[in-house]
Design a protein around this motif. Sequence first.
Motif, PDB file in Angstrom:
ATOM      1  N   ALA A 103     -10.881 -69.290  77.855  1.00  0.00           N
ATOM      2  CA  ALA A 103     -11.288 -67.994  77.297  1.00  0.00           C
ATOM      3  C   ALA A 103     -10.074 -67.088  77.127  1.00  0.00           C
ATOM      4  O   ALA A 103      -9.963 -66.358  76.130  1.00  0.00           O
ATOM      5  N   MET A 104      -9.146 -67.136  78.078  1.00  0.00           N
ATOM      6  CA  MET A 104      -7.941 -66.310  77.979  1.00  0.00           C
ATOM      7  C   MET A 104      -7.069 -66.748  76.807  1.00  0.00           C
ATOM      8  O   MET A 104      -6.560 -65.907  76.052  1.00  0.00           O
ATOM      9  N   VAL A 105      -6.918 -68.060  76.638  1.00  0.00           N
ATOM     10  CA  VAL A 105      -6.126 -68.578  75.515  1.00  0.00           C
ATOM     11  C   VAL A 105      -6.759 -68.169  74.190  1.00  0.00           C
ATOM     12  O   VAL A 105      -6.076 -67.737  73.257  1.00  0.00           O
ATOM     13  N   ALA A 106      -8.091 -68.295  74.109  1.00  0.00           N
ATOM     14  CA  ALA A 106      -8.803 -67.945  72.873  1.00  0.00           C
ATOM     15  C   ALA A 106      -8.761 -66.453  72.595  1.00  0.00           C
ATOM     16  O   ALA A 106      -8.930 -66.031  71.450  1.00  0.00           O
ATOM     17  N   ALA A 107      -8.535 -65.639  73.607  1.00  0.00           N
ATOM     18  CA  ALA A 107      -8.426 -64.194  73.412  1.00  0.00           C
ATOM     19  C   ALA A 107      -7.034 -63.793  72.946  1.00  0.00           C
ATOM     20  O   ALA A 107      -6.877 -62.838  72.187  1.00  0.00           O
ATOM     21  N   VAL A 108      -6.009 -64.521  73.388  1.00  0.00           N
ATOM     22  CA  VAL A 108      -4.638 -64.164  73.056  1.00  0.00           C
ATOM     23  C   VAL A 108      -4.231 -64.693  71.681  1.00  0.00           C
ATOM     24  O   VAL A 108      -3.592 -63.983  70.898  1.00  0.00           O
ATOM     25  N   ALA A 109      -4.599 -65.936  71.375  1.00  0.00           N
ATOM     26  CA  ALA A 109      -4.142 -66.569  70.123  1.00  0.00           C
ATOM     27  C   ALA A 109      -4.475 -65.761  68.871  1.00  0.00           C
ATOM     28  O   ALA A 109      -3.621 -65.626  67.991  1.00  0.00           O
ATOM     29  N   PRO A 110      -5.683 -65.186  68.745  1.00  0.00           N
ATOM     30  CA  PRO A 110      -5.979 -64.471  67.497  1.00  0.00           C
ATOM     31  C   PRO A 110      -5.263 -63.141  67.333  1.00  0.00           C
ATOM     32  O   PRO A 110      -5.215 -62.621  66.221  1.00  0.00           O
ATOM     33  N   ILE A 111      -4.719 -62.563  68.398  1.00  0.00           N
ATOM     34  CA  ILE A 111      -4.124 -61.227  68.254  1.00  0.00           C
ATOM     35  C   ILE A 111      -2.624 -61.278  67.980  1.00  0.00           C
ATOM     36  O   ILE A 111      -1.977 -60.247  67.911  1.00  0.00           O
ATOM     37  N   THR A 112      -2.076 -62.470  67.794  1.00  0.00           N
ATOM     38  CA  THR A 112      -0.640 -62.577  67.534  1.00  0.00           C
ATOM     39  C   THR A 112      -0.215 -62.139  66.136  1.00  0.00           C
ATOM     40  O   THR A 112       0.909 -61.656  65.977  1.00  0.00           O
ATOM     41  N   PRO A 113      -1.032 -62.286  65.072  1.00  0.00           N
ATOM     42  CA  PRO A 113      -0.560 -61.847  63.746  1.00  0.00           C
ATOM     43  C   PRO A 113      -0.270 -60.350  63.720  1.00  0.00           C
ATOM     44  O   PRO A 113      -0.832 -59.575  64.493  1.00  0.00           O
ATOM     45  N   PRO A 114       0.586 -59.924  62.795  1.00  0.00           N
ATOM     46  CA  PRO A 114       0.984 -58.511  62.773  1.00  0.00           C
ATOM     47  C   PRO A 114      -0.065 -57.564  62.190  1.00  0.00           C
ATOM     48  O   PRO A 114      -0.031 -56.378  62.482  1.00  0.00           O
ATOM     49  N   ARG A 157      -6.305 -57.190  59.889  1.00  0.00           N
ATOM     50  CA  ARG A 157      -7.192 -58.069  59.126  1.00  0.00           C
ATOM     51  C   ARG A 157      -6.956 -59.531  59.513  1.00  0.00           C
ATOM     52  O   ARG A 157      -7.896 -60.298  59.702  1.00  0.00           O
ATOM     53  N   ASP A 158      -5.685 -59.918  59.657  1.00  0.00           N
ATOM     54  CA  ASP A 158      -5.353 -61.297  60.017  1.00  0.00           C
ATOM     55  C   ASP A 158      -5.843 -61.632  61.423  1.00  0.00           C
ATOM     56  O   ASP A 158      -6.204 -62.784  61.702  1.00  0.00           O
ATOM     57  N   ARG A 159      -5.875 -60.642  62.302  1.00  0.00           N
ATOM     58  CA  ARG A 159      -6.383 -60.878  63.661  1.00  0.00           C
ATOM     59  C   ARG A 159      -7.881 -61.161  63.643  1.00  0.00           C
ATOM     60  O   ARG A 159      -8.362 -62.049  64.346  1.00  0.00           O
ATOM     61  N   PHE A 160      -8.625 -60.399  62.835  1.00  0.00           N
ATOM     62  CA  PHE A 160     -10.062 -60.659  62.709  1.00  0.00           C
ATOM     63  C   PHE A 160     -10.308 -62.052  62.134  1.00  0.00           C
ATOM     64  O   PHE A 160     -11.137 -62.814  62.636  1.00  0.00           O
ATOM     65  N   VAL A 161      -9.564 -62.377  61.081  1.00  0.00           N
ATOM     66  CA  VAL A 161      -9.741 -63.682  60.423  1.00  0.00           C
ATOM     67  C   VAL A 161      -9.401 -64.807  61.383  1.00  0.00           C
ATOM     68  O   VAL A 161     -10.123 -65.799  61.486  1.00  0.00           O
ATOM     69  N   ARG A 162      -8.315 -64.652  62.132  1.00  0.00           N
ATOM     70  CA  ARG A 162      -7.913 -65.717  63.058  1.00  0.00           C
ATOM     71  C   ARG A 162      -8.923 -65.882  64.183  1.00  0.00           C
ATOM     72  O   ARG A 162      -9.148 -67.001  64.652  1.00  0.00           O
ATOM     73  N   SER A 163      -9.550 -64.803  64.615  1.00  0.00           N
ATOM     74  CA  SER A 163     -10.596 -64.919  65.637  1.00  0.00           C
ATOM     75  C   SER A 163     -11.764 -65.762  65.130  1.00  0.00           C
ATOM     76  O   SER A 163     -12.281 -66.627  65.843  1.00  0.00           O
ATOM     77  N   LEU A 164     -12.174 -65.508  63.891  1.00  0.00           N
ATOM     78  CA  LEU A 164     -13.257 -66.303  63.306  1.00  0.00           C
ATOM     79  C   LEU A 164     -12.818 -67.744  63.094  1.00  0.00           C
ATOM     80  O   LEU A 164     -13.594 -68.684  63.342  1.00  0.00           O
ATOM     81  N   HIS A 165     -11.579 -67.944  62.663  1.00  0.00           N
ATOM     82  CA  HIS A 165     -11.056 -69.300  62.533  1.00  0.00           C
ATOM     83  C   HIS A 165     -11.085 -70.022  63.870  1.00  0.00           C
ATOM     84  O   HIS A 165     -11.374 -71.220  63.928  1.00  0.00           O
ATOM     85  N   ARG A 166     -10.769 -69.271  64.921  1.00  0.00           N
ATOM     86  CA  ARG A 166     -10.750 -69.876  66.261  1.00  0.00           C
ATOM     87  C   ARG A 166     -12.136 -70.401  66.631  1.00  0.00           C
ATOM     88  O   ARG A 166     -12.273 -71.505  67.176  1.00  0.00           O
ATOM     89  N   ILE A 167     -13.164 -69.627  66.343  1.00  0.00           N
ATOM     90  CA  ILE A 167     -14.527 -70.033  66.687  1.00  0.00           C
ATOM     91  C   ILE A 167     -14.954 -71.229  65.853  1.00  0.00           C
ATOM     92  O   ILE A 167     -15.385 -72.267  66.389  1.00  0.00           O
ATOM     93  N   PHE A 168     -14.842 -71.123  64.520  1.00  0.00           N
ATOM     94  CA  PHE A 168     -15.347 -72.189  63.653  1.00  0.00           C
ATOM     95  C   PHE A 168     -14.487 -73.449  63.732  1.00  0.00           C
ATOM     96  O   PHE A 168     -15.011 -74.564  63.710  1.00  0.00           O
ATOM     97  N   GLY A 169     -13.161 -73.273  63.827  1.00  0.00           N
ATOM     98  CA  GLY A 169     -12.292 -74.436  63.974  1.00  0.00           C
ATOM     99  C   GLY A 169     -12.531 -75.161  65.280  1.00  0.00           C
ATOM    100  O   GLY A 169     -12.546 -76.397  65.325  1.00  0.00           O
ATOM    101  N   SER A 170     -12.732 -74.400  66.355  1.00  0.00           N
ATOM    102  CA  SER A 170     -13.005 -75.022  67.663  1.00  0.00           C
ATOM    103  C   SER A 170     -14.345 -75.745  67.661  1.00  0.00           C
ATOM    104  O   SER A 170     -14.486 -76.804  68.269  1.00  0.00           O
ATOM    105  N   PHE A 171     -15.336 -75.164  66.963  1.00  0.00           N
ATOM    106  CA  PHE A 171     -16.636 -75.841  66.873  1.00  0.00           C
ATOM    107  C   PHE A 171     -16.483 -77.201  66.187  1.00  0.00           C
ATOM    108  O   PHE A 171     -16.982 -78.215  66.685  1.00  0.00           O
TER     109      PHE A 171
END
Length: 198
Positions: A67-78, A81-95
């Motif tokens: 959960a900690m890794v999944a919380a940190v990875a999406p917030i790295t983009p500058p 908008r990219d942070r929101f998109v990466r969070s969704l990518h994280r969920i769907f890609g992980s599924f």
Amino acid sequence: AFCVVLGLVAHLIGEGRGIAGLPTPAPLSTKEIRSHGLRFLIAPLIAGTIGILSVQGIPGLSHSYWAMVAAVAPITPPRHRDRFVRSLHRIFGSFGGVMLAGFLLSFPIDPWQFVVWIIILQFLGELYIARNYALALLFITPVALMMTQIAAPVDVPDLLLARFVETVIGATVAIGVVAFGYSAENPEKFPFTRLRKT
């Protein structure tokens, strides 16, 4: 050694030269650096706490640090908008990756076969990581799960459930932290802030 040589060769044939004419990103202000640092502090703290509580409260769940890794990875983009998109990518890609891992782990596999699959999947993950984060996670997730199974085998359904649930927890926390930070930094642009004012 082979990977290092491969990286050097790729650099020599042009991959490391970059694209001419790209603008240099503007340096971050002190406020932006502070805000970004706070995101990296708050997101894993909240996700890790919820992850630990979920592991203690729900039978079959484990690996709260996912959960900690999944919380940190999406917030790295500058950009927000990219942070929101990466969070969704994280969920769907992980599924998708959990489904692929479930398929691969449904067969009896010898340790050497694990290694071969991990090499293939890691190569595919690295191939797509800069192009499409969700597609890369389709391959990266099985790598993490197969390595976990080699190190400390557990029931496959429990492992798959834990990976997906902890990922959703972390990515959801990341979305919340980014949304809250965005509303604080740009109150006039954030719709929920406007709703609160009206």
